[in-house]
Design an enzyme around this catalytic site. Structure first.
Site, PDB file in Angstrom:
ATOM      1  N   HIS A 118      -0.046  -0.082 -12.022  1.00 16.30           N
ATOM      2  CA  HIS A 118       1.441  -0.324 -11.450  1.00 16.30           C
ATOM      3  C   HIS A 118       2.100   0.792 -12.159  1.00 16.30           C
ATOM      4  O   HIS A 118       1.899   1.450 -13.200  1.00 16.30           O
ATOM      5  CB  HIS A 118       1.560  -1.463 -12.311  1.00 16.30           C
ATOM      6  CG  HIS A 118       3.013  -1.935 -12.287  1.00 16.30           C
ATOM      7  ND1 HIS A 118       3.322  -2.785 -10.923  1.00 16.30           N
ATOM      8  CD2 HIS A 118       4.088  -2.130 -13.065  1.00 16.30           C
ATOM      9  CE1 HIS A 118       4.611  -3.044 -10.842  1.00 16.30           C
ATOM     10  NE2 HIS A 118       5.210  -2.496 -11.978  1.00 16.30           N
ATOM     11  N   GLU A 160      -0.907   8.823 -12.374  1.00 13.92           N
ATOM     12  CA  GLU A 160      -1.936   7.572 -11.775  1.00 13.92           C
ATOM     13  C   GLU A 160      -3.273   8.277 -11.694  1.00 13.92           C
ATOM     14  O   GLU A 160      -4.166   7.654 -11.969  1.00 13.92           O
ATOM     15  CB  GLU A 160      -1.270   6.819 -10.704  1.00 13.92           C
ATOM     16  CG  GLU A 160       0.139   6.273 -11.027  1.00 13.92           C
ATOM     17  CD  GLU A 160       0.663   5.550  -9.672  1.00 13.92           C
ATOM     18  OE1 GLU A 160      -0.384   5.060  -8.930  1.00 13.92           O
ATOM     19  OE2 GLU A 160       1.747   5.181  -9.295  1.00 13.92           O
ATOM     20  N   ILE A 192      -0.499 -10.747  -2.921  1.00 13.95           N
ATOM     21  CA  ILE A 192      -0.911 -11.433  -4.072  1.00 13.95           C
ATOM     22  C   ILE A 192      -2.295 -12.057  -3.796  1.00 13.95           C
ATOM     23  O   ILE A 192      -2.323 -12.906  -3.030  1.00 13.95           O
ATOM     24  CB  ILE A 192       0.129 -12.474  -4.554  1.00 13.95           C
ATOM     25  CG1 ILE A 192       1.657 -11.694  -4.393  1.00 13.95           C
ATOM     26  CG2 ILE A 192       0.021 -13.308  -5.897  1.00 13.95           C
ATOM     27  CD1 ILE A 192       1.967 -11.411  -5.724  1.00 13.95           C
ATOM     28  N   LEU A 193      -3.048 -11.984  -4.824  1.00 16.82           N
ATOM     29  CA  LEU A 193      -4.329 -12.545  -4.766  1.00 16.82           C
ATOM     30  C   LEU A 193      -4.140 -14.158  -5.258  1.00 16.82           C
ATOM     31  O   LEU A 193      -3.379 -14.319  -6.043  1.00 16.82           O
ATOM     32  CB  LEU A 193      -5.392 -12.011  -5.731  1.00 16.82           C
ATOM     33  CG  LEU A 193      -5.782 -10.559  -5.262  1.00 16.82           C
ATOM     34  CD1 LEU A 193      -6.618  -9.832  -6.297  1.00 16.82           C
ATOM     35  CD2 LEU A 193      -6.733 -10.385  -3.965  1.00 16.82           C
ATOM     36  N   SER A 211      -3.626   7.187  -1.757  1.00 19.50           N
ATOM     37  CA  SER A 211      -4.160   8.397  -2.646  1.00 19.50           C
ATOM     38  C   SER A 211      -4.983   8.023  -3.788  1.00 19.50           C
ATOM     39  O   SER A 211      -5.786   8.847  -4.291  1.00 19.50           O
ATOM     40  CB  SER A 211      -2.658   9.004  -2.994  1.00 19.50           C
ATOM     41  OG  SER A 211      -2.180   8.466  -4.006  1.00 19.50           O
ATOM     42  N   ASN A 212      -4.694   6.897  -4.400  1.00 18.66           N
ATOM     43  CA  ASN A 212      -5.349   6.398  -5.682  1.00 18.66           C
ATOM     44  C   ASN A 212      -6.882   6.205  -5.175  1.00 18.66           C
ATOM     45  O   ASN A 212      -7.694   6.522  -5.927  1.00 18.66           O
ATOM     46  CB  ASN A 212      -4.848   5.481  -6.153  1.00 18.66           C
ATOM     47  CG  ASN A 212      -3.741   5.461  -7.288  1.00 18.66           C
ATOM     48  OD1 ASN A 212      -3.963   6.158  -8.173  1.00 18.66           O
ATOM     49  ND2 ASN A 212      -2.450   5.195  -6.758  1.00 18.66           N
ATOM     50  N   MET A 240      -0.689  -4.458  -1.513  1.00 16.71           N
ATOM     51  CA  MET A 240       1.016  -5.144  -1.539  1.00 16.71           C
ATOM     52  C   MET A 240       0.638  -6.748  -1.482  1.00 16.71           C
ATOM     53  O   MET A 240       1.834  -7.443  -1.130  1.00 16.71           O
ATOM     54  CB  MET A 240       1.620  -4.581  -0.526  1.00 16.71           C
ATOM     55  CG  MET A 240       1.860  -3.072  -0.790  1.00 16.71           C
ATOM     56  SD  MET A 240       2.610  -2.564  -2.415  1.00 16.71           S
ATOM     57  CE  MET A 240       4.115  -3.181  -2.084  1.00 16.71           C
ATOM     58  N   ASN A 246      -5.598  -3.320 -11.936  1.00 15.28           N
ATOM     59  CA  ASN A 246      -4.606  -3.010 -10.875  1.00 15.28           C
ATOM     60  C   ASN A 246      -3.949  -1.589 -11.613  1.00 15.28           C
ATOM     61  O   ASN A 246      -3.968  -1.595 -12.778  1.00 15.28           O
ATOM     62  CB  ASN A 246      -3.435  -3.977 -10.930  1.00 15.28           C
ATOM     63  CG  ASN A 246      -2.448  -3.600  -9.806  1.00 15.28           C
ATOM     64  OD1 ASN A 246      -2.584  -3.098  -8.870  1.00 15.28           O
ATOM     65  ND2 ASN A 246      -1.212  -3.827 -10.426  1.00 15.28           N
TER      66      ASN A 246
HETATM   67  C1  GRF Z   1       1.152   3.763  -6.475  1.00 17.23           C
HETATM   68  O1  GRF Z   1       2.585   3.946  -6.979  1.00 17.23           O
HETATM   69  C2  GRF Z   1       0.790   2.227  -7.359  1.00 17.23           C
HETATM   70  O2  GRF Z   1       0.944   2.479  -8.735  1.00 17.23           O
HETATM   71  C3  GRF Z   1       1.350   1.388  -6.563  1.00 17.23           C
HETATM   72  O3  GRF Z   1       1.361   1.895  -5.199  1.00 17.23           O
HETATM   73  C4  GRF Z   1       1.315   3.025  -4.959  1.00 17.23           C
HETATM   74  C5  GRF Z   1      -0.036   3.338  -4.183  1.00 17.23           C
HETATM   75  O4  GRF Z   1      -0.100   4.602  -3.863  1.00 17.23           O
HETATM   76  N1  GRF Z   1       0.894  -0.148  -6.862  1.00 17.23           N
HETATM   77  P1  GRF Z   1      -1.288   4.966  -2.943  1.00 17.23           P
HETATM   78  O5  GRF Z   1      -1.558   4.282  -1.693  1.00 17.23           O
HETATM   79  O6  GRF Z   1      -2.643   4.859  -4.031  1.00 17.23           O
HETATM   80  O7  GRF Z   1      -1.287   6.412  -2.661  1.00 17.23           O
END
Ligand code: GRF
Length: 192
Positions: free
Chosen positions: A114, A179, A97-98, A21-22, A95, A112
């Site tokens: 968070h 976010e 770690i780089l 979604s981001n 998800m 990032n």
């Molecule tokens: C978000 O809450 C972000 O902060 C976290 O994982 C979620 C990802 O959401 N790191 P999406 O995949 O962007 O919908």
């Protein structure tokens, strides 16, 4: 808001593992003239990431990376980032770690989002931890990525009130809305 027509935009790669979604929201903002970036690459750590659908929908190159072979992985990603002339990496629900080597190579150019008010609640299950501790507020943070997990310099942060009725699920939903406001704003802030 005006849609972008001409001026040069900074090329960005978004790294995802899930819903995206981001990612979708950043694509939306990238179309506006005021936002100086354009999403040129989607990297996913999983074949099944729902967010991969935005690659097809918005005609953005995608690459699925197997993160189990770290050294080889770094090489492959760096190559494609170079090819695409990517100047900034945005992790969005990524998800994995780089590696330190990779972070060094892209120093100061990885950010990032968070879902907590950092430095509180680094790592996972942030919403449940905030509720359990009876915090009054929770929130989200956009920060630079360094080799220390969720510890780089903070760019923007937004908070929400935790109500008595909140569950980790309802809180996550509230925070996700924030976010979607601060991620594009944070990128604009560092690129301007
Ligand atoms: C978000 O809450 C972000 O902060 C976290 O994982 C979620 C990802 O959401 N790191 P999406 O995949 O962007 O919908």
């Amino acid at each position: 808001m005006k849609k972008s027509i001409g001026p040069k935009k900074i090329k960005i790669a978004v790294f995802i593992s899930g819903k995206g979604s981001n990612l979708k929201n950043l694509i939306k903002f990238s179309k506006f003239k005021k936002y100086p970036f354009s999403i040129k690459l989607i990297i996913s750590s999983s074949n099944n990431a729902i967010g991969l659908k935005y690659s097809k929908k918005y005609k953005i190159t995608k690459k699925i990376i197997n993160y189990d072979k770290k050294i080889k992985t770094d090489k492959i990603i760096l190559q494609i980032l170079n090819q695409k002339k990517i100047k900034l990496i945005c992790l969005a629900g990524f998800m994995k770690i780089l590696s330190n080597n990779f972070i060094k190579r892209f120093k100061g150019k990885i950010v990032n989002i968070h879902p907590s008010l950092l430095p509180k609640y680094k790592g996972l299950n942030t919403h449940a931890r905030a509720i359990k501790n009876k915090d009054k507020f929770a929130g989200c943070t956009v920060h630079y990525v360094t080799s220390k997990l969720d510890s780089g310099k903070i760019i923007l942060q937004e908070r929400v009130k935790i109500s008595k009725k909140d569950t980790p699920f309802s809180l996550a939903k509230k925070i996700l809305k924030k976010e979607h406001l601060i991620y594009p704003a944070a990128i604009k802030k560092i690129l301007n």
